[in-house]
Design a protein around this motif. Structure first.
Motif, PDB file in Angstrom:
ATOM      1  N   ILE A 207      51.205  44.603  46.790  1.00 14.48           N
ATOM      2  CA  ILE A 207      52.237  44.952  45.810  1.00 14.48           C
ATOM      3  C   ILE A 207      52.124  44.063  44.574  1.00 14.48           C
ATOM      4  O   ILE A 207      52.267  44.541  43.432  1.00 14.48           O
ATOM      5  N   MET A 208      51.844  42.795  44.776  1.00 11.41           N
ATOM      6  CA  MET A 208      51.800  41.860  43.653  1.00 11.41           C
ATOM      7  C   MET A 208      50.510  41.980  42.843  1.00 11.41           C
ATOM      8  O   MET A 208      50.534  41.933  41.610  1.00 11.41           O
ATOM      9  N   LYS A 209      49.385  42.147  43.525  1.00  9.67           N
ATOM     10  CA  LYS A 209      48.079  42.112  42.850  1.00  9.67           C
ATOM     11  C   LYS A 209      47.515  43.495  42.542  1.00  9.67           C
ATOM     12  O   LYS A 209      46.735  43.648  41.596  1.00  9.67           O
ATOM     13  N   ARG A 210      47.860  44.482  43.374  1.00  7.67           N
ATOM     14  CA  ARG A 210      47.371  45.847  43.230  1.00  7.67           C
ATOM     15  C   ARG A 210      45.849  45.889  43.031  1.00  7.67           C
ATOM     16  O   ARG A 210      45.358  46.455  42.042  1.00  7.67           O
ATOM     17  N   PRO A 211      45.098  45.314  43.952  1.00 10.75           N
ATOM     18  CA  PRO A 211      43.641  45.325  43.821  1.00 10.75           C
ATOM     19  C   PRO A 211      43.074  46.726  44.029  1.00 10.75           C
ATOM     20  O   PRO A 211      43.678  47.570  44.713  1.00 10.75           O
ATOM     21  N   ALA A 212      41.912  46.965  43.482  1.00  8.94           N
ATOM     22  CA  ALA A 212      41.303  48.290  43.550  1.00  8.94           C
ATOM     23  C   ALA A 212      41.055  48.721  44.990  1.00  8.94           C
ATOM     24  O   ALA A 212      41.230  49.891  45.335  1.00  8.94           O
ATOM     25  N   VAL A 213      40.651  47.786  45.858  1.00  8.80           N
ATOM     26  CA  VAL A 213      40.281  48.156  47.222  1.00  8.80           C
ATOM     27  C   VAL A 213      41.469  48.742  47.984  1.00  8.80           C
ATOM     28  O   VAL A 213      41.332  49.748  48.696  1.00  8.80           O
ATOM     29  N   THR A 214      42.667  48.148  47.832  1.00  7.95           N
ATOM     30  CA  THR A 214      43.815  48.691  48.554  1.00  7.95           C
ATOM     31  C   THR A 214      44.373  49.931  47.865  1.00  7.95           C
ATOM     32  O   THR A 214      44.925  50.807  48.521  1.00  7.95           O
ATOM     33  N   ARG A 215      44.223  50.026  46.542  1.00  8.47           N
ATOM     34  CA  ARG A 215      44.665  51.238  45.839  1.00  8.47           C
ATOM     35  C   ARG A 215      43.850  52.436  46.307  1.00  8.47           C
ATOM     36  O   ARG A 215      44.385  53.516  46.526  1.00  8.47           O
TER      37      ARG A 215
END
Length: 237
Positions: A207-215
């Motif tokens: 939620i805080m970083k919104r990295p591409a891998v989890t998106r």
């Protein structure tokens, strides 16, 4: 963390929007940032105190566009204290599954929604919710908990029966379903279990970083195990 996709809900500056069952106010804050007038409505006075405090903090920080307002109102979703056709749009996020008389609540939504106005309603998705119920009785029998599991067809049918024109739908929060399955397996209130804590930390990081891998992972998981399903509907003009 938003469940409603605001590219599908046309909130514009000057609109009046009801966030029904606002909880902590996550959607109300986004509506306010978009320049609309939002009414955060809930039965929980403590939650509303927190929402009002955040409205004040947003105002102090200059995050609210000129002319937009955020107010809180406490009341019953089955008998809302608003005149007919009071709102341009209504958001009902994760609330209908808590209400015994859900069709009455939907009728109230239709009553306060202006002709031509849009509704975004979200409920827990059938499969992830069914697994939670199977893993833990405490999950759905606690006071104020979920009292029904919707199928998408049932939700759409109830919206149509109330006179709404049902539009598109999508699923959200695919990464969150495994967290709730873990919680149900180890104990809903067992927040100190190592597996639950580690997965919670992962969600906070996402939620805080919104990295591409989890998106990317969530986009792939949403249609399969998205924790919530979102349906958009319109009141005929």
């Amino acid at each position: 963390m938003l469940t409603v996709d605001f590219s599908r809900l046309p909130v514009r500056p000057g609109d009046r929007v009801l966030d029904l069952g606002c909880g902590g106010g996550r959607h109300a804050f986004e509506v306010l940032r978009r320049g609309a007038d939002v009414v955060a409505f809930d039965q929980d006075l403590k939650e509303l105190e927190g929402v009002a405090a955040m409205f004040a903090a947003m105002s102090k920080a200059g995050e609210i566009p000129d002319g937009a307002t955020g107010t809180t109102v406490s009341g019953d979703a089955l008998a809302m204290p608003f005149p007919d056709a009071s709102f341009d749009h209504v958001i009902a996020a994760e609330v209908l599954e808590h209400i015994p008389h859900d069709t009455q609540a939907i009728a109230e939504i239709v009553r306060v929604l202006k002709p031509g106005g849009f509704l975004a309603v979200t409920v827990p998705s059938f499969l992830p919710e069914r697994i939670c119920w199977a893993l833990s009785e405490e999950y759905h029998t606690a006071p104020g908990g979920h009292i029904r599991i919707y199928t998408l067809a049932e939700l759409k049918a109830k919206l149509k029966a109330a006179g709404l024109r049902v539009g598109p739908h999508h699923h959200a929060h695919g990464l969150h379903s495994p967290y709730w399955w873990i919680k149900c397996a180890v104990g809903v209130n067992n927040n100190d279990h190592p597996l639950a804590k580690r997965y919670h930390d992962l969600l906070v990081w996402d939620i805080m970083k919104r990295p591409a891998v989890t998106r990317i992972a969530e986009r792939l998981l949403n249609p399969l195990i998205g924790k919530s399903v979102v349906v958009y509907a319109r009141k005929p003009a």
